[in-house]
Design a protein around this motif. Structure first.
Motif, PDB file in Angstrom:
ATOM      1  N   GLU A 134      -3.080  10.644  12.073  1.00 53.68           N
ATOM      2  CA  GLU A 134      -2.459  12.012  12.290  1.00 53.68           C
ATOM      3  C   GLU A 134      -3.167  12.909  11.546  1.00 53.68           C
ATOM      4  OE1 GLU A 134       1.423   9.563   9.951  1.00 53.68           O
ATOM      5  OE2 GLU A 134      -0.260   9.497  11.550  1.00 53.68           O
ATOM      6  N   PHE A 135      -3.324  12.531  10.219  1.00 51.45           N
ATOM      7  CA  PHE A 135      -3.825  13.833   9.247  1.00 51.45           C
ATOM      8  C   PHE A 135      -5.175  13.454   9.132  1.00 51.45           C
ATOM      9  CE2 PHE A 135      -0.126  13.324   5.811  1.00 51.45           C
ATOM     10  CZ  PHE A 135       1.559  12.934   6.107  1.00 51.45           C
ATOM     11  N   THR A 136      -5.623  14.980   8.667  1.00 55.34           N
ATOM     12  CA  THR A 136      -6.737  15.325   8.285  1.00 55.34           C
ATOM     13  C   THR A 136      -7.438  14.341   6.985  1.00 55.34           C
ATOM     14  OG1 THR A 136      -6.332  16.288   6.732  1.00 55.34           O
ATOM     15  CG2 THR A 136      -6.265  17.325   9.021  1.00 55.34           C
ATOM     16  N   ALA A 137      -8.863  14.432   7.381  1.00 52.54           N
ATOM     17  CA  ALA A 137      -9.971  13.684   6.289  1.00 52.54           C
ATOM     18  C   ALA A 137      -9.308  14.280   4.845  1.00 52.54           C
ATOM     19  CB  ALA A 137     -11.489  13.696   6.715  1.00 52.54           C
ATOM     20  N   GLN A 138      -8.825  15.709   4.626  1.00 52.15           N
ATOM     21  CA  GLN A 138      -8.783  15.999   3.657  1.00 52.15           C
ATOM     22  C   GLN A 138      -7.363  15.764   3.226  1.00 52.15           C
ATOM     23  OE1 GLN A 138      -8.474  20.360   3.835  1.00 52.15           O
ATOM     24  NE2 GLN A 138      -9.117  20.290   1.170  1.00 52.15           N
ATOM     25  N   GLU A 139      -6.269  15.496   3.851  1.00 53.59           N
ATOM     26  CA  GLU A 139      -4.804  15.098   4.048  1.00 53.59           C
ATOM     27  C   GLU A 139      -5.036  13.682   3.287  1.00 53.59           C
ATOM     28  OE1 GLU A 139      -3.174  18.250   6.992  1.00 53.59           O
ATOM     29  OE2 GLU A 139      -3.842  16.503   7.924  1.00 53.59           O
ATOM     30  N   ASN A 140      -5.324  12.991   4.338  1.00 54.74           N
ATOM     31  CA  ASN A 140      -5.777  11.351   3.273  1.00 54.74           C
ATOM     32  C   ASN A 140      -6.199  11.521   1.920  1.00 54.74           C
ATOM     33  OD1 ASN A 140      -4.994   9.224   5.354  1.00 54.74           O
ATOM     34  ND2 ASN A 140      -5.568  10.830   6.841  1.00 54.74           N
ATOM     35  N   VAL A 141      -6.637  11.625   1.378  1.00 52.91           N
ATOM     36  CA  VAL A 141      -7.160  11.708  -0.002  1.00 52.91           C
ATOM     37  C   VAL A 141      -6.892  12.060  -0.545  1.00 52.91           C
ATOM     38  CG1 VAL A 141      -9.103  12.088  -1.135  1.00 52.91           C
ATOM     39  CG2 VAL A 141     -10.124  11.402   1.123  1.00 52.91           C
ATOM     40  N   ALA A 142      -5.770  13.270  -0.044  1.00 51.81           N
ATOM     41  CA  ALA A 142      -5.154  14.256  -1.055  1.00 51.81           C
ATOM     42  C   ALA A 142      -3.461  13.885  -1.595  1.00 51.81           C
ATOM     43  CB  ALA A 142      -4.562  15.243  -0.784  1.00 51.81           C
ATOM     44  N   LEU A 143      -3.230  12.262  -0.410  1.00 53.51           N
ATOM     45  CA  LEU A 143      -1.749  11.971  -0.367  1.00 53.51           C
ATOM     46  C   LEU A 143      -2.047  11.546  -2.312  1.00 53.51           C
ATOM     47  CD1 LEU A 143      -0.964  10.622   2.722  1.00 53.51           C
ATOM     48  CD2 LEU A 143      -0.166  11.824   1.904  1.00 53.51           C
ATOM     49  N   PRO A 144      -2.641  10.480  -2.690  1.00 50.76           N
ATOM     50  CA  PRO A 144      -2.064   9.852  -3.948  1.00 50.76           C
ATOM     51  C   PRO A 144      -2.032  10.524  -4.399  1.00 50.76           C
ATOM     52  CG  PRO A 144      -4.206   8.805  -3.093  1.00 50.76           C
ATOM     53  CD  PRO A 144      -4.149   9.877  -1.965  1.00 50.76           C
ATOM     54  N   MET A 145      -2.983  11.602  -4.601  1.00 55.20           N
ATOM     55  CA  MET A 145      -3.048  12.962  -6.053  1.00 55.20           C
ATOM     56  C   MET A 145      -1.027  13.655  -5.878  1.00 55.20           C
ATOM     57  SD  MET A 145      -6.724  14.609  -5.834  1.00 55.20           S
ATOM     58  CE  MET A 145      -6.156  14.140  -4.398  1.00 55.20           C
ATOM     59  N   LEU A 146      -1.317  13.810  -4.921  1.00 58.53           N
ATOM     60  CA  LEU A 146       0.510  15.001  -4.297  1.00 58.53           C
ATOM     61  C   LEU A 146       1.669  13.527  -4.286  1.00 58.53           C
ATOM     62  CD1 LEU A 146      -0.088  16.023  -1.325  1.00 58.53           C
ATOM     63  CD2 LEU A 146      -0.410  17.003  -3.667  1.00 58.53           C
ATOM     64  N   ARG A 147       1.085  12.272  -4.817  1.00 59.12           N
ATOM     65  CA  ARG A 147       2.132  11.326  -4.879  1.00 59.12           C
ATOM     66  C   ARG A 147       2.059  11.102  -6.712  1.00 59.12           C
ATOM     67  NH1 ARG A 147       0.245   6.502  -0.763  1.00 59.12           N
ATOM     68  NH2 ARG A 147       2.017   7.081   1.426  1.00 59.12           N
ATOM     69  N   ALA A 148       1.414  11.278  -7.196  1.00 60.00           N
ATOM     70  CA  ALA A 148       1.232  10.929  -8.409  1.00 60.00           C
ATOM     71  C   ALA A 148       2.302  12.516  -8.874  1.00 60.00           C
ATOM     72  CB  ALA A 148      -0.086  11.275  -9.208  1.00 60.00           C
ATOM     73  N   GLY A 149       2.052  13.284  -8.803  1.00 63.95           N
ATOM     74  CA  GLY A 149       3.031  14.675  -9.131  1.00 63.95           C
ATOM     75  C   GLY A 149       2.184  15.271 -10.740  1.00 63.95           C
ATOM     76  N   ALA A 150       0.584  14.447 -10.085  1.00 66.12           N
ATOM     77  CA  ALA A 150      -0.016  15.217 -11.728  1.00 66.12           C
ATOM     78  C   ALA A 150      -0.459  16.628 -11.572  1.00 66.12           C
ATOM     79  CB  ALA A 150      -0.886  14.488 -12.119  1.00 66.12           C
ATOM     80  N   ILE A 151      -0.573  17.287 -10.528  1.00 67.82           N
ATOM     81  CA  ILE A 151      -1.433  18.564  -9.494  1.00 67.82           C
ATOM     82  C   ILE A 151      -0.488  18.744  -9.001  1.00 67.82           C
ATOM     83  CG2 ILE A 151      -3.335  17.535 -11.173  1.00 67.82           C
ATOM     84  CD1 ILE A 151      -4.739  17.404  -8.108  1.00 67.82           C
ATOM     85  N   SER A 152      -1.022  19.877  -7.959  1.00 67.25           N
ATOM     86  CA  SER A 152      -0.799  21.038  -7.699  1.00 67.25           C
ATOM     87  C   SER A 152      -0.842  20.260  -5.689  1.00 67.25           C
ATOM     88  CB  SER A 152      -0.754  22.430  -7.353  1.00 67.25           C
ATOM     89  OG  SER A 152      -1.310  23.149  -7.280  1.00 67.25           O
ATOM     90  N   ARG A 153      -0.332  21.041  -5.086  1.00 67.11           N
ATOM     91  CA  ARG A 153      -0.913  20.702  -3.295  1.00 67.11           C
ATOM     92  C   ARG A 153      -2.642  21.006  -3.084  1.00 67.11           C
ATOM     93  NH1 ARG A 153       0.106  18.654   1.575  1.00 67.11           N
ATOM     94  NH2 ARG A 153      -1.444  19.874   2.965  1.00 67.11           N
ATOM     95  N   SER A 154      -2.512  22.087  -3.507  1.00 63.00           N
ATOM     96  CA  SER A 154      -3.917  23.143  -3.240  1.00 63.00           C
ATOM     97  C   SER A 154      -4.766  22.331  -4.724  1.00 63.00           C
ATOM     98  CB  SER A 154      -3.669  25.090  -3.456  1.00 63.00           C
ATOM     99  OG  SER A 154      -3.001  25.051  -5.148  1.00 63.00           O
ATOM    100  N   GLN A 155      -4.503  22.323  -5.526  1.00 68.75           N
ATOM    101  CA  GLN A 155      -5.703  21.440  -6.504  1.00 68.75           C
ATOM    102  C   GLN A 155      -5.925  20.066  -5.479  1.00 68.75           C
ATOM    103  OE1 GLN A 155      -2.444  21.596  -9.892  1.00 68.75           O
ATOM    104  NE2 GLN A 155      -4.574  23.072 -11.395  1.00 68.75           N
TER     105      GLN A 155
END
Length: 245
Positions: free
Chosen positions: A109-130
């Motif tokens: 249900e997520f886009t390709a971009q959102e799927n790739v962003a998930l590990p970065m968002l879970r790590a919490g080291a950068i913002s959602r936009s980054q």
């Protein structure tokens, strides 16, 4: 004693048992293996040889089993994982290791971009936009720039696997581990993944993958062959060719 600095992954006397009682099976039987920075390594062998189990242990997805007379240990970037609890191991794994599986496990249900962003968002080291910006750049690098907003279930099998590889690289892991990355792909898409791995290796990315595909294995710089829970050979690709691998 810790491994030398250039050793990213090390298995020492690894044993792994699965099942209980009459179904107890000795999957790994005292395996030793070192993976150095920048190596491109294929692990091959028949089904049941223990190669995927070894990969999961190397990446901290599983723990070795106790064995009389042996002290099994896995080291990730100089850290003995036996010294870590589950939370600490998960944090180390998420920072240092990227995983690609035969089944891509994308969120449909997520886009390709959102799927790739998930590990970065879970790590919490950068913002959602980054994270979204970096995701787009990774997907463009893998030829999917026009598909970044497409839902995962509307991508082809080959495209989904490239998204999965981009996701595995999202947090800039020291090592990329892949379990049968071309197992569900046709020959053309298998070749695309094989070419992508070779290109990543040329940039210095450490890669270790398990495969039945000898054409894919032949592109690696080193081939480790397993049989019945043991490593029976460990050669560079040129050495393996000379031995009629």
């Amino acid at each position: 004693m810790a491994p030398t600095e250039s050793v990213l992954l090390e298995a020492r006397q690894l044993h792994r048992f699965l099942g209980t009682g009459e179904t107890l099976t000795h999957i790994l039987k005292g395996v030793d293996l070192k993976i150095h920075s920048g190596e491109y390594v294929a692990i091959v062998g028949q089904s049941g040889s223990g190669k995927s189990t070894l990969l999961y242990l190397l990446g901290g997805l599983d723990r070795p089993s106790p064995h009389v007379g042996s002290k099994s240990s896995v080291w990730i970037d100089g850290q003995n994982t036996s010294d870590l609890d589950e939370t600490e191991l998960a944090m180390l794994r998420n920072r240092k290791v990227g995983f690609v599986f035969q089944f891509h496990y994308l969120l449909k249900e997520f886009t390709a971009q959102e799927n790739v962003a998930l590990p970065m968002l879970r790590a919490g080291a950068i913002s959602r936009s980054q994270a979204m910006e970096k995701s787009a750049k990774l997907l463009e690098r893998f030829g999917l720039g026009s598909k970044i907003k497409r839902k995962a279930n509307r991508l082809s099998g080959g495209e989904q696997q490239r998204v999965a590889i981009a996701r595995a690289l999202a947090n800039d892991p020291l090592v990329l581990l892949a379990d049968e990355p071309t197992g569900n792909l046709d020959r053309a898409n298998s070749e695309n993944v094989s070419r992508l791995f070779s290109e990543l290796s040329e940039t210095g990315q450490t890669i270790v993958f398990v495969t039945h595909d000898l054409q894919l294995a032949g592109r690696a710089e080193r081939i480790v062959t397993m049989e019945d829970g043991r490593i029976i050979s460990d050669h560079t690709t040129s050495q393996a060719a000379a031995l009629s691998f």
